[in-house]
Design a protein around this motif. Structure first.
Motif, PDB file in Angstrom:
ATOM      1  N   LEU A  91     -61.289-138.246 -27.346  1.00  0.00           N
ATOM      2  CA  LEU A  91     -60.274-137.196 -27.402  1.00  0.00           C
ATOM      3  C   LEU A  91     -59.281-137.594 -28.494  1.00  0.00           C
ATOM      4  CD1 LEU A  91     -59.078-134.693 -25.700  1.00  0.00           C
ATOM      5  CD2 LEU A  91     -57.606-136.407 -24.646  1.00  0.00           C
ATOM      6  N   HIS A  92     -58.992-136.627 -29.394  1.00  0.00           N
ATOM      7  CA  HIS A  92     -58.094-136.925 -30.518  1.00  0.00           C
ATOM      8  C   HIS A  92     -56.871-136.027 -30.462  1.00  0.00           C
ATOM      9  CE1 HIS A  92     -62.141-138.206 -32.066  1.00  0.00           C
ATOM     10  NE2 HIS A  92     -61.426-139.300 -32.266  1.00  0.00           N
ATOM     11  N   SER A  93     -55.828-136.443 -31.144  1.00  0.00           N
ATOM     12  CA  SER A  93     -54.607-135.645 -31.213  1.00  0.00           C
ATOM     13  C   SER A  93     -54.933-134.250 -31.726  1.00  0.00           C
ATOM     14  CB  SER A  93     -53.600-136.328 -32.140  1.00  0.00           C
ATOM     15  OG  SER A  93     -52.389-135.610 -32.130  1.00  0.00           O
ATOM     16  N   GLY A  94     -54.431-133.236 -31.028  1.00  0.00           N
ATOM     17  CA  GLY A  94     -54.706-131.855 -31.414  1.00  0.00           C
ATOM     18  C   GLY A  94     -55.854-131.226 -30.640  1.00  0.00           C
ATOM     19  N   ASP A  95     -56.627-132.029 -29.924  1.00  0.00           N
ATOM     20  CA  ASP A  95     -57.722-131.461 -29.113  1.00  0.00           C
ATOM     21  C   ASP A  95     -57.145-130.744 -27.897  1.00  0.00           C
ATOM     22  OD1 ASP A  95     -59.618-132.511 -30.795  1.00  0.00           O
ATOM     23  OD2 ASP A  95     -60.112-134.231 -29.520  1.00  0.00           O
ATOM     24  N   PRO A  96     -57.762-129.618 -27.495  1.00  0.00           N
ATOM     25  CA  PRO A  96     -57.310-128.949 -26.272  1.00  0.00           C
ATOM     26  C   PRO A  96     -57.564-129.842 -25.060  1.00  0.00           C
ATOM     27  CG  PRO A  96     -59.351-127.967 -27.072  1.00  0.00           C
ATOM     28  CD  PRO A  96     -58.898-128.934 -28.121  1.00  0.00           C
ATOM     29  N   ILE A  97     -56.627-129.849 -24.147  1.00  0.00           N
ATOM     30  CA  ILE A  97     -56.782-130.714 -22.964  1.00  0.00           C
ATOM     31  C   ILE A  97     -56.564-129.949 -21.658  1.00  0.00           C
ATOM     32  CG2 ILE A  97     -54.390-131.586 -23.114  1.00  0.00           C
ATOM     33  CD1 ILE A  97     -55.752-134.358 -22.265  1.00  0.00           C
ATOM     34  N   PHE A  98     -55.658-128.976 -21.649  1.00  0.00           N
ATOM     35  CA  PHE A  98     -55.441-128.157 -20.448  1.00  0.00           C
ATOM     36  C   PHE A  98     -55.501-126.678 -20.816  1.00  0.00           C
ATOM     37  CE2 PHE A  98     -52.668-131.953 -19.555  1.00  0.00           C
ATOM     38  CZ  PHE A  98     -53.490-132.510 -18.596  1.00  0.00           C
ATOM     39  N   THR A  99     -55.911-125.847 -19.844  1.00  0.00           N
ATOM     40  CA  THR A  99     -55.748-124.399 -19.949  1.00  0.00           C
ATOM     41  C   THR A  99     -54.773-123.986 -18.855  1.00  0.00           C
ATOM     42  OG1 THR A  99     -58.042-124.170 -20.687  1.00  0.00           O
ATOM     43  CG2 THR A  99     -56.926-122.164 -19.926  1.00  0.00           C
ATOM     44  N   LEU A 100     -53.718-123.281 -19.250  1.00  0.00           N
ATOM     45  CA  LEU A 100     -52.782-122.782 -18.239  1.00  0.00           C
ATOM     46  C   LEU A 100     -53.358-121.520 -17.602  1.00  0.00           C
ATOM     47  CD1 LEU A 100     -49.318-123.362 -19.969  1.00  0.00           C
ATOM     48  CD2 LEU A 100     -50.782-124.969 -18.717  1.00  0.00           C
ATOM     49  N   PHE A 101     -52.905-121.237 -16.383  1.00  0.00           N
ATOM     50  CA  PHE A 101     -53.446-120.064 -15.685  1.00  0.00           C
ATOM     51  C   PHE A 101     -53.065-118.760 -16.401  1.00  0.00           C
ATOM     52  CE2 PHE A 101     -53.114-123.149 -12.010  1.00  0.00           C
ATOM     53  CZ  PHE A 101     -54.463-123.473 -12.035  1.00  0.00           C
ATOM     54  N   ASP A 102     -52.066-118.812 -17.283  1.00  0.00           N
ATOM     55  CA  ASP A 102     -51.744-117.606 -18.067  1.00  0.00           C
ATOM     56  C   ASP A 102     -52.660-117.466 -19.287  1.00  0.00           C
ATOM     57  OD1 ASP A 102     -50.839-119.344 -20.044  1.00  0.00           O
ATOM     58  OD2 ASP A 102     -48.717-118.897 -19.763  1.00  0.00           O
ATOM     59  N   GLY A 103     -53.618-118.374 -19.438  1.00  0.00           N
ATOM     60  CA  GLY A 103     -54.591-118.273 -20.515  1.00  0.00           C
ATOM     61  C   GLY A 103     -54.276-119.123 -21.727  1.00  0.00           C
ATOM     62  N   SER A 104     -53.054-119.615 -21.848  1.00  0.00           N
ATOM     63  CA  SER A 104     -52.711-120.412 -23.032  1.00  0.00           C
ATOM     64  C   SER A 104     -53.264-121.831 -22.903  1.00  0.00           C
ATOM     65  CB  SER A 104     -51.195-120.427 -23.218  1.00  0.00           C
ATOM     66  OG  SER A 104     -50.562-120.991 -22.097  1.00  0.00           O
ATOM     67  N   GLU A 105     -53.360-122.481 -24.032  1.00  0.00           N
ATOM     68  CA  GLU A 105     -53.950-123.822 -24.079  1.00  0.00           C
ATOM     69  C   GLU A 105     -52.893-124.870 -24.412  1.00  0.00           C
ATOM     70  OE1 GLU A 105     -56.950-122.949 -27.100  1.00  0.00           O
ATOM     71  OE2 GLU A 105     -58.497-123.154 -25.547  1.00  0.00           O
ATOM     72  N   VAL A 106     -53.111-126.076 -23.890  1.00  0.00           N
ATOM     73  CA  VAL A 106     -52.245-127.213 -24.185  1.00  0.00           C
ATOM     74  C   VAL A 106     -53.081-128.220 -24.956  1.00  0.00           C
ATOM     75  CG1 VAL A 106     -50.875-129.094 -23.181  1.00  0.00           C
ATOM     76  CG2 VAL A 106     -50.884-126.819 -22.096  1.00  0.00           C
ATOM     77  N   PHE A 107     -52.500-128.788 -26.003  1.00  0.00           N
ATOM     78  CA  PHE A 107     -53.228-129.717 -26.863  1.00  0.00           C
ATOM     79  C   PHE A 107     -52.684-131.126 -26.680  1.00  0.00           C
ATOM     80  CE2 PHE A 107     -53.379-125.472 -28.498  1.00  0.00           C
ATOM     81  CZ  PHE A 107     -54.727-125.302 -28.779  1.00  0.00           C
ATOM     82  N   TRP A 108     -53.588-132.099 -26.809  1.00  0.00           N
ATOM     83  CA  TRP A 108     -53.180-133.489 -26.605  1.00  0.00           C
ATOM     84  C   TRP A 108     -52.469-133.997 -27.852  1.00  0.00           C
ATOM     85  CZ3 TRP A 108     -55.358-138.645 -27.901  1.00  0.00           C
ATOM     86  CH2 TRP A 108     -54.765-139.662 -27.139  1.00  0.00           C
ATOM     87  N   LYS A 109     -51.394-134.746 -27.633  1.00  0.00           N
ATOM     88  CA  LYS A 109     -50.546-135.183 -28.749  1.00  0.00           C
ATOM     89  C   LYS A 109     -50.530-136.698 -28.907  1.00  0.00           C
ATOM     90  CE  LYS A 109     -48.334-131.114 -29.715  1.00  0.00           C
ATOM     91  NZ  LYS A 109     -49.503-130.227 -29.760  1.00  0.00           N
TER      92      LYS A 109
END
Lengths: 295, 295
Positions: free
Chosen positions: A243-261
């Motif tokens: 897993l690298h910085s900038g890779d998606p790591i979570f999906t929120l239930f509202d559909g948006s994505e969180v990226f690893w930093k």
């Protein structure tokens, strides 16, 4: 390090991790665990939780074995008491009757056959090499970030202890592939101890890849502590993949994505482990390391 | 059949099947469930079991909805009482306020996105066709072996009801792939009901493959009722793949194999479902059938 004279093989530390519990029953019918150079005893650690088909009754048993907690008589829940009883049976920690503990666990994560080492001394480094040589799909995980005294795992009672951690397996299920992996890894570990005791170890691979625990990530929460997202589908099941910085790591239930930093190459494991939901944990992150068996 | 005016979408009938529970929360923030031709209400069926992170507190809620049990006031455990309360809210069964129920479930088995139909009337046959046309990986399962009155499922309260059953997902886990499948299948079902109500259904496929429940297999037990074996590794994860007489089906803990002796081509599903261990159930077997939408 001196020879290992006594080994404890422990199953059912978590009551809904079935592989170890059923393997103990199976092994008790045979001489599968016996080796000439040491004695073996088996311990069914949390029968009450198993009877209730739960991980634990009051507290996670595998978090009750720090020296401080074992000495604290005010910690008296079912598992806290059970920890003291087990410590009396195969410990006490710091002066244990047992030289080596193999504690058998399952995970719902896609970790395959994993061997968790609590120390990186020569014995453990050689053990990891031996297991990888005889079981190429085995993964070696180092949790040597804290001292054995501080470790709160059951396997920290003895001077040497490891965790056999096999998945993916849902809680309260027996999968044959997972059972067979646990059976095989346990036998390789016992073979290694015997060869170590009798100075019959053949040359080991000079080095191998392992994963050293670095940090734990929590699930996304709102201000009330409610989960607002889940592990991203691109991470799910990809235990030990980078897993690298900038890779998606979570999906929120509202559909948006969180990226690893993060600022390093991370190797997630225990991804979406069911038992960690109590604490809203999403996964552990490790760094890849090369382990040498030469020094 | 008359138009459908009211739909109930139910989640959390089993407290540790998380997808439906989290989708209900998500949908309550939006108009995702709304369609012009009917009203929708959502029901969180077993919040106490979810709070305890268990399938149920006293009894399996999804087995409490036969007409006889709903009328029996001596059945008064938590779930038996909850069943009567839900029956009052969206029923009563036989004369229900709600015309159609979608009950959302997860399985630890590798069943993919499955739609379980309780009847094989024209409405259900067309619904299955519509879902398969819009979601090619969907599997249609018929549990029409008993009448709706006799069925003990929550979804049998209304004249029409289906079960959305998605896996594999360990208990107490949210997998994004499984959540997305459940979200998608539920929306296709609601779309179908709207098109059915408004006579706007486009031509459907004339027929499709489905799986009709036939029997349930138990795990191998000894005379004391203890499990002595497990699902064979060649069957594990192969939900809806054919099983023939002479195929291995169980591995006993002593290493020997048990072979299936059936006289038909069977399609196992709910293979090694964690929740069925209470009853020592190994899997369900279905027969493959062709469903026509023309008659």
């Amino acid at each position: 390090m001196s020879k290992i004279k006594t080994v404890a093989v422990v199953g059912g530390t978590h009551g809904n991790e079935f592989s170890g519990i059923y393997l103990l029953r199976k092994w008790q019918q045979s001489a599968a665990l016996a080796r000439d150079s040491f004695s073996v005893e088996t311990v069914f650690a949390n029968p009450k939780a198993h009877n209730d088909n739960k991980r634990y009754v009051d507290h996670d048993l595998n978090r009750q074995f720090s020296l401080a907690d074992l000495a604290n008589n005010e910690l008296a829940s079912y598992e806290q008491s059970r920890a003291k009883a087990i410590n009396q049976q195969i410990g006490p920690k710091g002066d244990a009757k047992v030289d080596f503990i193999i504690d058998l666990h399952n995970t719902t994560s896609n970790m395959g056959p994993s061997l968790i080492l609590l120390q990186s001394d020569r014995f453990n480094r050689q053990l990891g090499a031996y297991v990888k040589m005889h079981m190429p799909n085995a993964v070696i995980v180092l949790e040597d970030h804290t001292s054995v005294e501080q470790h709160h795992f059951l396997s920290s009672i003895a001077p040497q202890g490891v965790i056999v951690e096999i998945g993916p397996q849902p809680q309260s299920v027996i999968r044959q592939d997972v059972l067979d992996w646990m059976d095989e890894m346990t036998k390789h570990i016992l073979d290694f101890v015997h060869l170590y005791n009798t100075d019959e170890l053949l040359p080991l691979i000079p080095s191998y890849e392992a994963f050293r625990y670095h940090e734990t990530l929590s699930l996304p929460l709102d201000e009330q502590g409610q989960r607002i997202g889940m592990v991203h589908r691109s991470v799910q099941d990809n235990d030990f993949e980078p897993l690298h910085s900038g890779d998606p790591i979570f999906t929120l239930f509202d559909g948006s994505e969180v990226f690893w930093k993060g600022d390093y190459e991370a190797f997630p494991h225990f991804i979406n482990e069911a038992a960690y939901y109590d604490n809203n944990l999403a996964m552990s992150l490790a760094k890849k390391v090369q382990i040498s068996t030469l020094d």
